[in-house]
Motif scaffolding. Structure first.
Motif, PDB file in Angstrom:
ATOM      1  N   UNK A 177       0.826  -1.202   0.000  1.00 57.00           N
ATOM      2  CA  UNK A 177       0.000   0.000   0.000  1.00 57.00           C
ATOM      3  C   UNK A 177       0.868   1.263   0.000  1.00 57.00           C
ATOM      4  N   UNK A 178       1.925   1.252   0.816  1.00 59.27           N
ATOM      5  CA  UNK A 178       2.822   2.399   0.864  1.00 59.27           C
ATOM      6  C   UNK A 178       3.502   2.611  -0.482  1.00 59.27           C
ATOM      7  N   UNK A 179       3.899   1.513  -1.130  1.00 56.25           N
ATOM      8  CA  UNK A 179       4.518   1.621  -2.448  1.00 56.25           C
ATOM      9  C   UNK A 179       3.552   2.205  -3.465  1.00 56.25           C
ATOM     10  N   UNK A 180       2.299   1.787  -3.405  1.00 55.70           N
ATOM     11  CA  UNK A 180       1.324   2.306  -4.362  1.00 55.70           C
ATOM     12  C   UNK A 180       1.169   3.823  -4.209  1.00 55.70           C
ATOM     13  N   UNK A 181       1.128   4.291  -2.969  1.00 56.25           N
ATOM     14  CA  UNK A 181       0.983   5.722  -2.753  1.00 56.25           C
ATOM     15  C   UNK A 181       2.223   6.494  -3.211  1.00 56.25           C
ATOM     16  N   UNK A 182       3.414   5.908  -3.023  1.00 55.42           N
ATOM     17  CA  UNK A 182       4.624   6.533  -3.560  1.00 55.42           C
ATOM     18  C   UNK A 182       4.569   6.600  -5.084  1.00 55.42           C
ATOM     19  N   UNK A 183       4.102   5.532  -5.684  1.00 62.08           N
ATOM     20  CA  UNK A 183       3.981   5.446  -7.142  1.00 62.08           C
ATOM     21  C   UNK A 183       3.031   6.519  -7.668  1.00 62.08           C
ATOM     22  N   UNK A 184       1.884   6.655  -7.045  1.00 58.78           N
ATOM     23  CA  UNK A 184       0.904   7.660  -7.461  1.00 58.78           C
ATOM     24  C   UNK A 184       1.480   9.065  -7.303  1.00 58.78           C
ATOM     25  N   UNK A 185       2.164   9.310  -6.188  1.00 62.04           N
ATOM     26  CA  UNK A 185       2.750  10.630  -5.960  1.00 62.04           C
ATOM     27  C   UNK A 185       3.793  10.975  -7.016  1.00 62.04           C
ATOM     28  N   UNK A 186       4.646   9.997  -7.349  1.00 61.09           N
ATOM     29  CA  UNK A 186       5.677  10.243  -8.360  1.00 61.09           C
ATOM     30  C   UNK A 186       5.038  10.511  -9.718  1.00 61.09           C
TER      31      UNK A 186
END
Length: 236
Positions: A177-186
């Protein structure tokens, strides 16, 4: 081991996990992690429907390519890449998953320039903050992403992560989940016409369904396809 049955079973589980998450199965790419597999096993996997192989070691990558073992499939480099091995990988795979430092990024960009090409890459994030694993910290990700965006001979396609080994089922979902949010932010902050950030590579044999539930677009599956990995040094 019935490789054809294993491939079909993994593909079915990917489709089921995608549907359960309200996603289309075709949104998820299956990458067969072929570490320590023989040329013959790789060819059999491709015959069984595998369309993407992921290699961990440069020596194995070059040996399989010399034997034309990947014929009929695309190839990614998914393992740790040392800067002194960059020349053996850039231009020989369509995507490098494990870019985790400015030094490595610049080496890839430089070699791609020599070859007059653009190399697709992912940035590897050490989402579990484990000292034993590669990857940059989440805090360092934006600066490295900016450098990737400024590098003319690499194309930033997204992110990759290997979370801590899960003791209990579902334990890695927080990391995914944390990775997905980093991905969306980038994607929101740094995407442009040159860099198409559409790949979130996370999830392996033990947890790829959880990774899909949290937004993975590519899963790297080895033992669920090939069975227990043979020991290093097994005759090819």
């Amino acid at each position: 081991m019935d490789l054809s049955q294993n491939v079909s079973a993994v593909q079915a589980r990917i489709a089921a996990a995608a549907s359960a998450a309200g996603r289309r199965p075709e949104e998820i790419t299956l990458c067969a992690a072929t570490k320590v597999q023989t040329d013959e096993t790789i060819r059999a996997a491709i015959a069984a429907g595998i369309r993407l192989c992921g290699e961990n070691r440069v020596q194995e990558l070059t040996a399989h390519q010399e034997a034309n073992a990947y014929a009929g499939a695309d190839v990614h480099f998914i393992g740790h890449l040392q800067t002194n091995k960059v020349r053996q990988v850039v231009g020989r795979v369509s995507l490098i998953h494990s870019v985790d430092s400015e030094r490595l990024l610049r080496a890839i960009d430089s070699q791609a320039e020599r070859l007059e090409m653009v190399q697709d890459i992912l940035l590897e994030v050490n989402i579990g903050r484990e000292a034993s694993k590669g990857g940059i910290s989440p805090e360092a990700l934006p600066a490295l992403a900016v450098l990737a965006l400024q590098s003319p001979h690499v194309r930033l396609r997204g992110l990759m992560a290997i979370p801590p080994a899960a003791v209990l089922p579902g334990a890695n979902r927080k990391y995914f989940s944390e990775m997905y949010h980093l991905f969306v932010d980038i994607m929101k902050e740094m995407s442009d016409n040159h860099n198409v950030m559409d790949c979130l590579s996370m999830g392996m044999s033990a947890d790829y369904e959880d990774a899909i539930a949290e937004g993975a677009t590519l899963v790297r599956v080895g033992s669920a396809l090939f069975g227990p990995r043979p020991p290093m040094g097994t005759p090819r």
